[in-house]
Enzyme design. Structure first.
Site, short mmCIF file in Angstrom:
data_model
loop_
_atom_site.label_atom_id
_atom_site.label_comp_id
_atom_site.label_asym_id
_atom_site.label_seq_id
_atom_site.Cartn_x
_atom_site.Cartn_y
_atom_site.Cartn_z
NE ARG A 136 -5.22 -2.30 -11.21
CZ ARG A 136 -6.08 -1.73 -12.03
NH1 ARG A 136 -5.65 -1.06 -13.07
NH2 ARG A 136 -7.37 -1.83 -11.82
CD GLU A 181 -13.15 5.12 -16.97
OE1 GLU A 181 -12.13 4.82 -16.34
OE2 GLU A 181 -13.19 5.27 -18.19
P1 AMP Z 1 -11.54 6.89 -11.23
O1 AMP Z 1 -12.15 6.73 -9.88
O2 AMP Z 1 -12.56 7.14 -12.30
O3 AMP Z 1 -10.44 7.95 -11.23
O4 AMP Z 1 -10.90 5.50 -11.62
C1 AMP Z 1 -9.65 5.16 -11.11
C2 AMP Z 1 -9.60 3.70 -10.69
O5 AMP Z 1 -10.15 2.84 -11.65
C3 AMP Z 1 -8.16 3.30 -10.50
O6 AMP Z 1 -8.06 2.44 -9.36
C4 AMP Z 1 -7.81 2.58 -11.79
O7 AMP Z 1 -6.96 1.49 -11.54
C5 AMP Z 1 -9.16 2.13 -12.37
N1 AMP Z 1 -9.31 2.52 -13.79
C6 AMP Z 1 -10.18 3.44 -14.29
N2 AMP Z 1 -10.10 3.54 -15.61
C7 AMP Z 1 -9.14 2.68 -16.00
C8 AMP Z 1 -8.56 2.34 -17.27
N3 AMP Z 1 -8.95 2.89 -18.42
N4 AMP Z 1 -7.55 1.43 -17.28
C9 AMP Z 1 -7.14 0.85 -16.12
N5 AMP Z 1 -7.63 1.12 -14.91
C10 AMP Z 1 -8.63 2.03 -14.84
#
Ligand code: AMP
Length: 181
Positions: free
Chosen positions: A64, A101
Site C-alpha cells: 500500500r 503486528e
Molecule cells: P507495524 O509494523 O506493526 O507498524 O504494522 C504496519 C504494517 O502492517 C503496515 O504495512 C500496515 O499496512 C499493516 N497493518 C498493521 N496493522 C494494521 C491494521 N489494523 N489495519 C490495516 N493494516 C495494518
C-alpha cells in the site's frame, strides 16, 4: 456543510473487524483510494509540509506504500524507491528482518536505490507497532540516506510505532488516529 479533512479521511476508510485474525480491526484504505476526493486530499496533506524541502526520493513500503508513495513522489517531483518483501527485487539488495503486528518477516531494498546524503521520505498506509517502518528506516540509513520524515495516513497510537520511530530520530507525520489495534 464544510467537511474537514479528518472527517473526509475517516469516513473514506473501511473498518473490517477480526481481519486477518480475531481482535484486529483492519483499517482498509482501498475505499479511500477509490474515492477521488479523499485520495487527493490525503496526498496533498501528506506532501504539504515538505514543499520546498528538496526531497530526492520517496521510499514506499510494499504494497500500500507503493500506491501512496508513487502519488507523493509524482507530486514532489521526487524519485521512488520500492521497499519489498524478500526475494522480489531482481538486483543486489540489502535485507533486514522486522517484526510485524502479526508475525515476523524480511524486507529488501536495492543497494543502488539511494545515494549517501539523499533526502528521503518514507511512506506507508498505517503505522501500528512501527516494526515495519523501523526496518525500512534501517535499510535507508544503512545506505546513507537522510530520512526527513516517515508519513502515514493512519496512526494506531496505542501500539507505540510513532514513539518508536521518533526515538530513532525520525520525524513522523500521520493524518488520522484510531484507538485500539
Ligand atoms: P507495524 O509494523 O506493526 O507498524 O504494522 C504496519 C504494517 O502492517 C503496515 O504495512 C500496515 O499496512 C499493516 N497493518 C498493521 N496493522 C494494521 C491494521 N489494523 N489495519 C490495516 N493494516 C495494518
Amino acid at each position: 456543510m464544510h467537511t474537514t479533512l479528518h472527517d473526509t479521511l475517516v469516513s473514506a476508510i473501511r473498518n473490517i473487524p477480526d481481519y486477518p485474525k480475531p481482535g484486529i480491526m483492519f483499517r482498509d484504505i482501498t475505499t479511500l483510494l477509490g474515492n477521488a476526493r479523499a485520495f487527493r486530499r490525503a496526498i496533498d496533506e501528506l506532501v504539504h509540509p515538505y514543499a520546498g524541502a528538496k526531497i530526492d526520493k520517496i521510499a514506499g513500503i510494499e504494497a500500500r506504500g507503493f500506491i501512496l508513495g508513487g502519488a507523493i513522489a509524482h507530486q514532489m517531483s521526487a524519485g521512488f524507491i520500492p521497499i519489498r518483501k524478500k526475494g522480489k527485487l531482481p538486483h543486489e539488495t540489502v535485507r533486514v528482518a522486522y517484526s510485524l503486528e502479526y508475525g515476523l518477516d524480511e524486507m529488501e531494498m536495492h543497494k543502488d536505490a539511494v545515494a549517501p546524503g539523499e533526502k528521503v521520505i518514507l511512506v506507508d498506509d498505517l503505522i501500528a507497532t512501527g516494526g515495519t517502518a523501523e526496518g525500512a528506516a534501517k535499510l535507508l540509513r544503512q545506505m546513507g540516506a537522510e530520512i526527513v520524515a516517515a508519513c502515514f495516513v493512519i496512526d494506531l497510537p496505542e501500539l507505540g510505532g510513532r514513539a518508536k520511530l521518533e526515538a530513532l530520530g525520525v520525524p513522523v507525520r500521520t493524518l488520522v488516529a484510531f484507538e485500539g489495534h
